[in-house]
Design a protein around this motif. Structure first.
Motif, PDB file in Angstrom:
ATOM      1  N   MET A 295       9.354  43.256  27.331  1.00  0.00           N
ATOM      2  CA  MET A 295      10.212  42.835  28.433  1.00  0.00           C
ATOM      3  C   MET A 295      10.097  43.848  29.574  1.00  0.00           C
ATOM      4  SD  MET A 295      14.338  42.548  28.335  1.00  0.00           S
ATOM      5  CE  MET A 295      14.989  43.837  29.363  1.00  0.00           C
ATOM      6  N   THR A 296       9.822  43.369  30.764  1.00  0.00           N
ATOM      7  CA  THR A 296       9.780  44.288  31.892  1.00  0.00           C
ATOM      8  C   THR A 296      11.210  44.532  32.356  1.00  0.00           C
ATOM      9  OG1 THR A 296       9.511  42.458  33.426  1.00  0.00           O
ATOM     10  CG2 THR A 296       7.498  43.554  32.671  1.00  0.00           C
ATOM     11  N   ASP A 297      11.459  45.731  32.783  1.00  0.00           N
ATOM     12  CA  ASP A 297      12.802  46.125  33.181  1.00  0.00           C
ATOM     13  C   ASP A 297      13.010  45.759  34.654  1.00  0.00           C
ATOM     14  OD1 ASP A 297      15.077  47.577  34.021  1.00  0.00           O
ATOM     15  OD2 ASP A 297      14.816  48.917  32.313  1.00  0.00           O
ATOM     16  N   ARG A 298      13.895  44.819  34.896  1.00  0.00           N
ATOM     17  CA  ARG A 298      14.119  44.340  36.266  1.00  0.00           C
ATOM     18  C   ARG A 298      14.720  45.427  37.151  1.00  0.00           C
ATOM     19  NH1 ARG A 298      16.881  38.604  36.054  1.00  0.00           N
ATOM     20  NH2 ARG A 298      16.635  38.891  38.280  1.00  0.00           N
ATOM     21  N   VAL A 299      15.551  46.275  36.576  1.00  0.00           N
ATOM     22  CA  VAL A 299      16.157  47.358  37.370  1.00  0.00           C
ATOM     23  C   VAL A 299      15.066  48.304  37.860  1.00  0.00           C
ATOM     24  CG1 VAL A 299      17.697  49.356  37.298  1.00  0.00           C
ATOM     25  CG2 VAL A 299      18.386  47.209  36.202  1.00  0.00           C
ATOM     26  N   LEU A 300      14.160  48.693  36.949  1.00  0.00           N
ATOM     27  CA  LEU A 300      13.086  49.606  37.342  1.00  0.00           C
ATOM     28  C   LEU A 300      12.152  48.951  38.353  1.00  0.00           C
ATOM     29  CD1 LEU A 300      12.290  51.309  33.911  1.00  0.00           C
ATOM     30  CD2 LEU A 300      13.642  52.218  35.804  1.00  0.00           C
ATOM     31  N   SER A 301      11.910  47.651  38.204  1.00  0.00           N
ATOM     32  CA  SER A 301      11.084  46.928  39.184  1.00  0.00           C
ATOM     33  C   SER A 301      11.747  46.960  40.558  1.00  0.00           C
ATOM     34  CB  SER A 301      10.883  45.479  38.753  1.00  0.00           C
ATOM     35  OG  SER A 301      10.211  45.424  37.527  1.00  0.00           O
ATOM     36  N   SER A 302      13.052  46.756  40.586  1.00  0.00           N
ATOM     37  CA  SER A 302      13.794  46.769  41.853  1.00  0.00           C
ATOM     38  C   SER A 302      13.776  48.150  42.491  1.00  0.00           C
ATOM     39  CB  SER A 302      15.244  46.317  41.632  1.00  0.00           C
ATOM     40  OG  SER A 302      15.261  44.990  41.160  1.00  0.00           O
ATOM     41  N   ILE A 303      13.843  49.195  41.640  1.00  0.00           N
ATOM     42  CA  ILE A 303      13.753  50.562  42.162  1.00  0.00           C
ATOM     43  C   ILE A 303      12.388  50.753  42.816  1.00  0.00           C
ATOM     44  CG2 ILE A 303      13.585  53.001  41.498  1.00  0.00           C
ATOM     45  CD1 ILE A 303      15.683  52.337  39.281  1.00  0.00           C
ATOM     46  N   GLY A 304      11.345  50.226  42.178  1.00  0.00           N
ATOM     47  CA  GLY A 304      10.001  50.304  42.742  1.00  0.00           C
ATOM     48  C   GLY A 304       9.917  49.615  44.091  1.00  0.00           C
ATOM     49  N   LEU A 305      10.523  48.433  44.188  1.00  0.00           N
ATOM     50  CA  LEU A 305      10.527  47.695  45.467  1.00  0.00           C
ATOM     51  C   LEU A 305      11.265  48.482  46.543  1.00  0.00           C
ATOM     52  CD1 LEU A 305      11.290  44.021  44.322  1.00  0.00           C
ATOM     53  CD2 LEU A 305       9.166  44.880  45.320  1.00  0.00           C
ATOM     54  N   ALA A 306      12.427  49.022  46.180  1.00  0.00           N
ATOM     55  CA  ALA A 306      13.218  49.796  47.142  1.00  0.00           C
ATOM     56  C   ALA A 306      12.424  51.016  47.615  1.00  0.00           C
ATOM     57  CB  ALA A 306      14.543  50.221  46.522  1.00  0.00           C
ATOM     58  N   THR A 307      11.713  51.645  46.685  1.00  0.00           N
ATOM     59  CA  THR A 307      10.910  52.822  47.037  1.00  0.00           C
ATOM     60  C   THR A 307       9.806  52.441  48.014  1.00  0.00           C
ATOM     61  OG1 THR A 307      11.338  53.756  44.848  1.00  0.00           O
ATOM     62  CG2 THR A 307       9.515  54.705  46.090  1.00  0.00           C
ATOM     63  N   LYS A 308       9.101  51.344  47.719  1.00  0.00           N
ATOM     64  CA  LYS A 308       8.024  50.892  48.609  1.00  0.00           C
ATOM     65  C   LYS A 308       8.554  50.549  49.998  1.00  0.00           C
ATOM     66  CE  LYS A 308       4.680  49.166  45.246  1.00  0.00           C
ATOM     67  NZ  LYS A 308       5.372  49.175  43.960  1.00  0.00           N
ATOM     68  N   ALA A 309       9.775  50.039  50.035  1.00  0.00           N
ATOM     69  CA  ALA A 309      10.384  49.672  51.319  1.00  0.00           C
ATOM     70  C   ALA A 309      10.973  50.888  52.033  1.00  0.00           C
ATOM     71  CB  ALA A 309      11.476  48.627  51.084  1.00  0.00           C
ATOM     72  N   GLY A 310      10.895  52.050  51.398  1.00  0.00           N
ATOM     73  CA  GLY A 310      11.442  53.262  52.013  1.00  0.00           C
ATOM     74  C   GLY A 310      12.952  53.317  51.954  1.00  0.00           C
ATOM     75  N   LYS A 311      13.535  52.637  50.967  1.00  0.00           N
ATOM     76  CA  LYS A 311      14.996  52.554  50.864  1.00  0.00           C
ATOM     77  C   LYS A 311      15.545  53.282  49.640  1.00  0.00           C
ATOM     78  CE  LYS A 311      15.234  49.851  54.443  1.00  0.00           C
ATOM     79  NZ  LYS A 311      15.715  50.408  55.705  1.00  0.00           N
ATOM     80  N   ALA A 312      14.810  54.308  49.192  1.00  0.00           N
ATOM     81  CA  ALA A 312      15.271  55.093  48.054  1.00  0.00           C
ATOM     82  C   ALA A 312      14.979  56.560  48.308  1.00  0.00           C
ATOM     83  CB  ALA A 312      14.577  54.632  46.777  1.00  0.00           C
ATOM     84  N   ALA A 313      15.898  57.417  47.883  1.00  0.00           N
ATOM     85  CA  ALA A 313      15.703  58.866  47.964  1.00  0.00           C
ATOM     86  C   ALA A 313      15.740  59.383  46.537  1.00  0.00           C
ATOM     87  CB  ALA A 313      16.830  59.498  48.786  1.00  0.00           C
ATOM     88  N   SER A 314      14.784  60.234  46.181  1.00  0.00           N
ATOM     89  CA  SER A 314      14.768  60.705  44.799  1.00  0.00           C
ATOM     90  C   SER A 314      14.641  62.210  44.727  1.00  0.00           C
ATOM     91  CB  SER A 314      13.609  60.060  44.038  1.00  0.00           C
ATOM     92  OG  SER A 314      12.381  60.602  44.487  1.00  0.00           O
TER      93      SER A 314
END
Length: 100
Positions: free
Chosen positions: A1-20
């Motif tokens: 099962m792919t983790d939808r939360v982690l996928s969404s984090i990836g999308l947010a990161t690509k969009a420049g909407k995440a700070a880590s």
């Protein structure tokens, strides 16, 4: 099962909407740009308490989720103990997935 939360984090990161990383996450919280903070389950107790206190003080939702490796991998980076989602849309989407 792919983790939808982690996928969404990836999308947010690509969009420049995440700070880590601790410094960037803290900066986003202090500047009022964080809509959701995620803390790794295997982060140190000090780190968890630090971010929980900061989020509670500023009424920012946070979740303890995943481990450092999975959070880092989702962002295309090395391990990450904490991250902030800096976009309300992504934050809402991830929170809905977390609440399922």
């Amino acid at each position: 099962m792919t983790d939808r939360v982690l996928s969404s984090i990836g999308l947010a990161t690509k969009a420049g909407k995440a700070a880590s990383g601790e410094f960037s996450t803290e900066k986003a919280i202090k500047e009022g740009n964080a809509y959701l903070v995620l803390i790794a389950e295997d982060a140190s107790d000090n780190t968890k308490k630090h971010f929980q206190d900061m989020c509670n003080y500023r009424s920012i939702p946070y979740k303890i989720y995943g481990n450092k490796e999975s959070l880092g991998h989702a962002m295309g980076k090395q391990t990450r103990a904490s991250l902030a989602i800096t976009d309300a849309g992504f934050a809402n989407m991830i929170q809905k997935q977390l609440d399922l």
